[in-house]
Scaffold this active site. Sequence first.
Site, short mmCIF file in Angstrom:
data_model
loop_
_atom_site.label_atom_id
_atom_site.label_comp_id
_atom_site.label_asym_id
_atom_site.label_seq_id
_atom_site.Cartn_x
_atom_site.Cartn_y
_atom_site.Cartn_z
N HIS A 269 32.62 45.63 45.38
CA HIS A 269 32.89 44.93 46.65
C HIS A 269 31.73 43.98 46.93
O HIS A 269 31.46 43.10 46.12
CB HIS A 269 33.09 45.97 47.75
N HIS A 308 40.48 40.01 41.70
CA HIS A 308 40.60 40.33 43.12
C HIS A 308 41.90 41.10 43.35
O HIS A 308 42.90 40.82 42.68
CB HIS A 308 40.63 39.02 43.95
N ASP A 364 32.24 36.08 44.91
CA ASP A 364 30.91 36.52 44.46
C ASP A 364 30.43 35.83 43.20
O ASP A 364 29.29 36.02 42.78
CB ASP A 364 30.93 38.05 44.24
C1 SDX Z 1 35.03 41.28 47.15
O1 SDX Z 1 39.23 42.92 48.98
C2 SDX Z 1 38.57 41.91 49.35
O2 SDX Z 1 39.06 41.04 50.08
C3 SDX Z 1 37.13 41.88 48.91
C4 SDX Z 1 36.37 40.60 49.17
C5 SDX Z 1 36.07 40.41 50.63
O3 SDX Z 1 35.83 39.26 51.01
O4 SDX Z 1 35.96 41.43 51.36
O5 SDX Z 1 37.10 39.51 48.68
C6 SDX Z 1 35.00 40.63 48.49
O6 SDX Z 1 34.81 42.46 47.06
C7 SDX Z 1 35.39 40.43 45.96
C8 SDX Z 1 35.50 41.27 44.66
C9 SDX Z 1 34.11 41.50 44.10
N1 SDX Z 1 34.14 42.41 42.94
C10 SDX Z 1 33.95 41.99 41.71
O7 SDX Z 1 33.78 40.82 41.38
C11 SDX Z 1 33.88 43.11 40.68
C12 SDX Z 1 34.70 42.73 39.45
N2 SDX Z 1 36.09 42.72 39.81
C13 SDX Z 1 36.82 43.90 39.67
O8 SDX Z 1 36.25 45.09 39.43
C14 SDX Z 1 38.24 43.89 40.19
O9 SDX Z 1 38.80 42.70 39.85
C15 SDX Z 1 38.40 44.17 41.67
C16 SDX Z 1 37.70 45.41 42.08
C17 SDX Z 1 37.86 43.03 42.47
C18 SDX Z 1 39.88 44.32 41.93
O10 SDX Z 1 40.30 45.39 41.21
P1 SDX Z 1 41.82 45.90 41.23
O11 SDX Z 1 42.68 45.06 42.08
O12 SDX Z 1 41.79 47.37 41.49
O13 SDX Z 1 42.27 45.58 39.79
P2 SDX Z 1 42.17 46.60 38.58
O14 SDX Z 1 40.79 47.18 38.52
O15 SDX Z 1 43.34 47.52 38.66
O16 SDX Z 1 42.33 45.61 37.32
C19 SDX Z 1 43.62 45.19 36.89
C20 SDX Z 1 43.38 44.84 35.42
C21 SDX Z 1 42.71 45.97 34.63
O17 SDX Z 1 43.07 45.78 33.28
P3 SDX Z 1 44.21 46.76 32.64
O18 SDX Z 1 43.86 48.18 33.01
O19 SDX Z 1 45.51 46.29 33.26
O20 SDX Z 1 44.15 46.50 31.17
O21 SDX Z 1 42.45 43.75 35.33
C22 SDX Z 1 41.28 44.18 34.69
C23 SDX Z 1 41.26 45.70 34.74
O22 SDX Z 1 40.52 46.22 33.65
N3 SDX Z 1 40.16 43.63 35.44
C24 SDX Z 1 39.06 43.13 34.90
C25 SDX Z 1 38.29 42.68 35.98
N4 SDX Z 1 38.93 42.92 37.13
C26 SDX Z 1 40.08 43.52 36.78
N5 SDX Z 1 38.66 43.05 33.62
C27 SDX Z 1 37.46 42.47 33.41
N6 SDX Z 1 36.66 42.00 34.40
C28 SDX Z 1 37.04 42.08 35.69
N7 SDX Z 1 36.24 41.62 36.65
#
Ligand code: SDX
Length: 443
Positions: A269, A308, A364
Amino acid sequence: MAKETLSITDNRTGKQYEIPIEEGGVIRAAALRDIKTSAEDFGLMSYDPAFTNTASCRSRITFIDGDKGILRYRGYPIEELAEKSNYIEVAYLIVKGELPDRKHYAAWESNITTHTMIHENVKKFMEGFRYDAHPMGMLVSTIGALSTFYPEAAQINDLESRRLQTRRLIGKVPTLAAFAYRHTRGLPYVYPQNDLSYTGNFLSMLFRMAERDYKPNPILERALDVLFILHADHEQNCSANAMRSVGSSQVDPYSAVAAATAALYGPLHGGANEAVIRMLVEIGSPKNVPDFIKGVKEGKRRLMGFGHRVYKNYDPRAKIVKKIAYEVFDVTGRNPLIDISLELERIALEDDYFVSRKLYPNVDFYTGVTYQAMGFPMEMFPVLFAIPRTSGWMAQWAEMVRDPEQKIARPRQVYIGEQTRHWTPIEHRPEPTMREDAVSDQI
Ligand code: SDX
């Protein structure tokens, strides 16, 4: 005319059910309880770990269209607010629901400015932390501690108290953040200078040294103010959910904001901006990007700052941050780490692993290189997220308090544990089998 209902047949009983489809295309999960196999049956429940498809509330504050990359605060597009507004005005908009006229803007700005001081005892909390304490840990603790200085904040149903705590928190969180930073640097605290802007005063409390009259660089002050606008609210994100859930127990807002700040601290997050910089430093050079991307695609790493839960398109905030980065670099000099960010983005946006999962840069991805160029240490990056988000959290909390449909948040569960078992004397017990959460069979 098509009926706004869902017709369900329970094949276990052959019974049919009509469930209303309400505005926004939602059905009430509670309606599933009527689908039973017998009068004694509990009925059906929806199962939605991490709430990936569950609306927890009705809200008027922020609208996001994840597929189109749209973000609006109270109906105003983020692009317009970032270009034309300032953080204090946007905080008013988010909290009050409308843009202020000149009189209300002046009163709001004055009310917040007069609440930037913190009780002197808070310094004693700060001094209890190690020199290398993470400032987010210090912020979580000292925001929570504020609840002990304002016991009247427990009157959450009192409108004037809610308004006063909102002004206090928006005013004081930057001061707590700056004091935490100064503590980690072994520097004396700099008190608020109320003739500066909200963001200018924050920069003064952080970076003022011996100069008699601190004046922030106007380009950096504006850049940070726009970054504050971009981070002010984002509907039901993890920390807003924490604010609402903890607040639903009717605890005071300081304790709820402390919980929201703790949720924001996590690397998935608000802690992602710090994690992005650590990732860029680890990659070290654009030529190492292909190897890193390979590791991501093999599931060994996450591309931090990408992806996201809602945006399945480019986060509109990321576009604006990328532009701000170059405006900052014009003053500070180019942060070479951005070359790695650009190469990561270039490759990821062409690679099917990311495209198929609709992974794009989020807010981010470019903030870290910008904050670093501005002179912030990476541990302060999530703190720079928490400061502006305070207005969003307070707006979400107040909306929850006022919502007649809301009550204490208490989800159900699907129990998958043991059925009834009976205690046995220790001498009659077999060696325990590996517990589910045991990393090894250590006692
Ligand atoms: C913020 O919610 C909000 O609005 C938050 C925010 C706000 O303003 O409050 O926007 C701020 O928190 C932005 C997000 C910051 N986090 C990151 O940048 C961390 C990296 N991103 C992730 O970990 C992920 O994308 C999330 C946590 C942001 C979202 O995760 P989800 O929706 O639970 O998606 P998921 O983990 O189920 O992923 C779906 C697929 C998976 O692959 P498969 O299992 O289908 O093979 O996408 C892949 C994940 O492995 N994936 C990624 C990835 N994010 C998702 N693979 C590599 N790198 C990534 N960053």
